[in-house]
Design a protein around this motif. Structure first.
Motif, PDB file in Angstrom:
ATOM      1  N   ARG A  81       0.834  -1.202   0.000  1.00 31.32           N
ATOM      2  CA  ARG A  81       0.000   0.000   0.000  1.00 31.32           C
ATOM      3  C   ARG A  81       0.872   1.257   0.000  1.00 31.32           C
ATOM      4  O   ARG A  81       0.557   2.245  -0.687  1.00 31.32           O
ATOM      5  N   ALA A  82       1.964   1.208   0.737  1.00 27.68           N
ATOM      6  CA  ALA A  82       2.862   2.363   0.774  1.00 27.68           C
ATOM      7  C   ALA A  82       3.515   2.605  -0.583  1.00 27.68           C
ATOM      8  O   ALA A  82       3.623   3.747  -1.037  1.00 27.68           O
ATOM      9  N   ILE A  83       3.921   1.540  -1.247  1.00 24.96           N
ATOM     10  CA  ILE A  83       4.535   1.671  -2.580  1.00 24.96           C
ATOM     11  C   ILE A  83       3.523   2.232  -3.568  1.00 24.96           C
ATOM     12  O   ILE A  83       3.833   3.108  -4.383  1.00 24.96           O
ATOM     13  N   GLU A  84       2.288   1.743  -3.491  1.00 25.11           N
ATOM     14  CA  GLU A  84       1.235   2.256  -4.382  1.00 25.11           C
ATOM     15  C   GLU A  84       0.994   3.745  -4.141  1.00 25.11           C
ATOM     16  O   GLU A  84       0.819   4.517  -5.096  1.00 25.11           O
ATOM     17  N   ALA A  85       1.003   4.167  -2.875  1.00 25.40           N
ATOM     18  CA  ALA A  85       0.807   5.582  -2.562  1.00 25.40           C
ATOM     19  C   ALA A  85       1.955   6.423  -3.097  1.00 25.40           C
ATOM     20  O   ALA A  85       1.743   7.535  -3.617  1.00 25.40           O
ATOM     21  N   LEU A  86       3.173   5.909  -2.988  1.00 25.67           N
ATOM     22  CA  LEU A  86       4.331   6.635  -3.506  1.00 25.67           C
ATOM     23  C   LEU A  86       4.267   6.750  -5.030  1.00 25.67           C
ATOM     24  O   LEU A  86       4.582   7.797  -5.603  1.00 25.67           O
ATOM     25  N   ILE A  87       3.848   5.687  -5.676  1.00 28.35           N
ATOM     26  CA  ILE A  87       3.699   5.728  -7.133  1.00 28.35           C
ATOM     27  C   ILE A  87       2.662   6.774  -7.525  1.00 28.35           C
ATOM     28  O   ILE A  87       2.875   7.576  -8.445  1.00 28.35           O
ATOM     29  N   SER A  88       1.540   6.802  -6.815  1.00 29.77           N
ATOM     30  CA  SER A  88       0.501   7.801  -7.095  1.00 29.77           C
ATOM     31  C   SER A  88       1.022   9.213  -6.873  1.00 29.77           C
ATOM     32  O   SER A  88       0.605  10.160  -7.553  1.00 29.77           O
ATOM     33  N   GLY A  89       1.947   9.358  -5.932  1.00 29.84           N
ATOM     34  CA  GLY A  89       2.510  10.676  -5.656  1.00 29.84           C
ATOM     35  C   GLY A  89       3.550  11.129  -6.649  1.00 29.84           C
ATOM     36  O   GLY A  89       3.961  12.289  -6.618  1.00 29.84           O
ATOM     37  N   GLY A  90       4.010  10.209  -7.510  1.00 28.40           N
ATOM     38  CA  GLY A  90       4.946  10.599  -8.569  1.00 28.40           C
ATOM     39  C   GLY A  90       6.410  10.347  -8.280  1.00 28.40           C
ATOM     40  O   GLY A  90       7.277  11.012  -8.855  1.00 28.40           O
ATOM     41  N   VAL A  91       6.721   9.363  -7.402  1.00 25.02           N
ATOM     42  CA  VAL A  91       8.131   9.092  -7.127  1.00 25.02           C
ATOM     43  C   VAL A  91       8.811   8.477  -8.346  1.00 25.02           C
ATOM     44  O   VAL A  91       8.164   7.902  -9.224  1.00 25.02           O
ATOM     45  N   ASP A  92      10.121   8.583  -8.362  1.00 24.70           N
ATOM     46  CA  ASP A  92      10.926   8.061  -9.474  1.00 24.70           C
ATOM     47  C   ASP A  92      11.584   6.733  -9.137  1.00 24.70           C
ATOM     48  O   ASP A  92      11.994   5.995 -10.034  1.00 24.70           O
ATOM     49  N   TYR A  93      11.727   6.441  -7.852  1.00 24.97           N
ATOM     50  CA  TYR A  93      12.291   5.171  -7.409  1.00 24.97           C
ATOM     51  C   TYR A  93      11.849   4.934  -5.972  1.00 24.97           C
ATOM     52  O   TYR A  93      11.295   5.827  -5.323  1.00 24.97           O
ATOM     53  N   ILE A  94      12.082   3.724  -5.481  1.00 29.88           N
ATOM     54  CA  ILE A  94      11.700   3.371  -4.119  1.00 29.88           C
ATOM     55  C   ILE A  94      12.963   3.244  -3.268  1.00 29.88           C
ATOM     56  O   ILE A  94      13.936   2.600  -3.663  1.00 29.88           O
ATOM     57  N   LYS A  95      12.907   3.862  -2.100  1.00 28.62           N
ATOM     58  CA  LYS A  95      14.004   3.757  -1.130  1.00 28.62           C
ATOM     59  C   LYS A  95      13.540   2.863   0.017  1.00 28.62           C
ATOM     60  O   LYS A  95      12.493   3.092   0.621  1.00 28.62           O
TER      61      LYS A  95
END
Length: 343
Positions: A144-158
């Motif tokens: 869920r956190a990764i999906e929220a970050l994707i929706s927010g427009g991140v370029d990569y996951i830390k």
């Protein structure tokens, strides 16, 4: 500097360019704001204006692969960008905080500076990382956190997969995920088209990050030689943040802690040297943001430390550059003092 609407030559001591490496090409021919050619000094066309910068380096903009934006008033982003540009940094990888400040900086600086944002780092709830992002309790929460970050427009996951170095106790603090959780988080991010950069310290945590598919290891204190070999085989990037470890010594710590810190940082410097010998891609990241790690200046310190690790000046400048200067590129150039090569 930028040059437009004229044919001219910029000549320095050396040029950071894939076409100039190993050659005596230290001159850039510019035509109507673009790079026409990169040539030797004795090949300068006649009747062309020449700007000479003897002893200087002609370089593209540089990239800081690891920093944090301040969670302060909005106009602080512009001030940070000015400090970065004053040190030649035109691109920055923002690596997350609890407020997702990097995404705000990315939007505000769009078209002015290139910000690659992680938004919020993901850490195991209750362990190290609360100032660097969002705590997650398990794989479903992580998804869920990764999906929220994707929706927010991140370029990569830390992903924060360890604690940090405590010089007083001479150990890595608690942090990180179960290996199975790490595996699923990396796979989920990759299935959604995003690379994963792992904060990892300690031989076991670094090994797990590499074996489970991380694209980059940040810090990597105590990385083993076997893991470095695997990083080469898997093309995993190494962002050692050497200067960030050194900066701990500016804090009020005991003499015993300072001795521990010196041994740890010397060992980390040696690991960077071994990584280079194994042809692992080492990238400069300042970890700027905290008061003890100033924007821009700490990045230059990082470059100096990478040179100290045994990587040649030309190679350090190439890995620090956003991209080598090439023909047909817009002629946005840096004129730099050749100070790193004097170390």
């Amino acid at each position: 500097m930028s040059a437009y609407n004229q044919r001219m030559v910029i000549r320095g001591g050396r040029v950071i360019s894939s076409g100039a490496r190993g050659a005596n090409n230290n001159t850039i021919l510019i035509n109507d704001g673009s790079i026409e050619d990169i040539i030797p000094a004795d090949a300068v066309p006649r009747q062309v204006n020449v700007c000479d910068f003897p002893g200087h380096v002609i370089s593209p903009y540089l990239c800081d692969y690891h920093l944090h934006f301040p969670a302060l008033e909005r106009n602080s982003f512009a001030r940070v960008a000015e400090r970065l540009l004053a040190h030649g940094i035109g691109k920055a990888y923002e690596c997350g905080d609890a407020a997702g400040t990097g995404l705000k900086a990315k939007k505000e600086l769009c078209g002015n500076r290139d910000v690659v944002s992680a938004g919020q780092g993901l850490y195991k709830t209750g362990a190290y990382g609360k100032y660097r992002g969002r705590g997650v309790t398990g794989i479903e929460d992580a998804r869920r956190a990764i999906e929220a970050l994707i929706s927010g427009g991140v370029d990569y996951i830390k992903i924060v997969h360890s604690g940090i170095y405590d010089p007083q106790a001479d150990r890595i603090t608690e942090g990180g995920f179960e290996r199975s959780e790490l595996r699923e988080m990396i796979a989920y991010a990759q299935d959604n088209g995003l690379r994963v950069f792992c904060h990892a310290n300690g031989a076991a945590a670094v090994r797990e990050a590499v074996e489970e598919g991380a694209s980059a290891v940040i810090h990597g204190l105590h990385v083993s030689d076997d893991t470095l070999s695997e990083m080469h085989d898997k093309k995993v990037l190494f962002i050692p943040a050497l200067q960030a470890f050194r900066s701990i010594g500016r804090l009020p710590i005991s003499s015993a802690a300072k001795n521990n810190l010196e041994r740890a940082t010397d060992g980390h410097l040696a690991a960077v040297s071994r990584a280079y010998e194994k042809v692992v891609t080492v990238l400069p990241g300042s970890d700027a943001g905290p008061q003890a790690i100033p924007y821009g200046a700490s990045f230059i310190d990082e470059l100096r430390l990478i040179v100290k690790a045994g990587i040649s000046y030309d190679e350090v400048m190439n890995i620090a550059s956003v991209s080598p200067l090439e023909r047909s590129q817009q002629a946005d150039l840096l004129i730099l003092e050749d100070s790193l090569s004097d170390m």
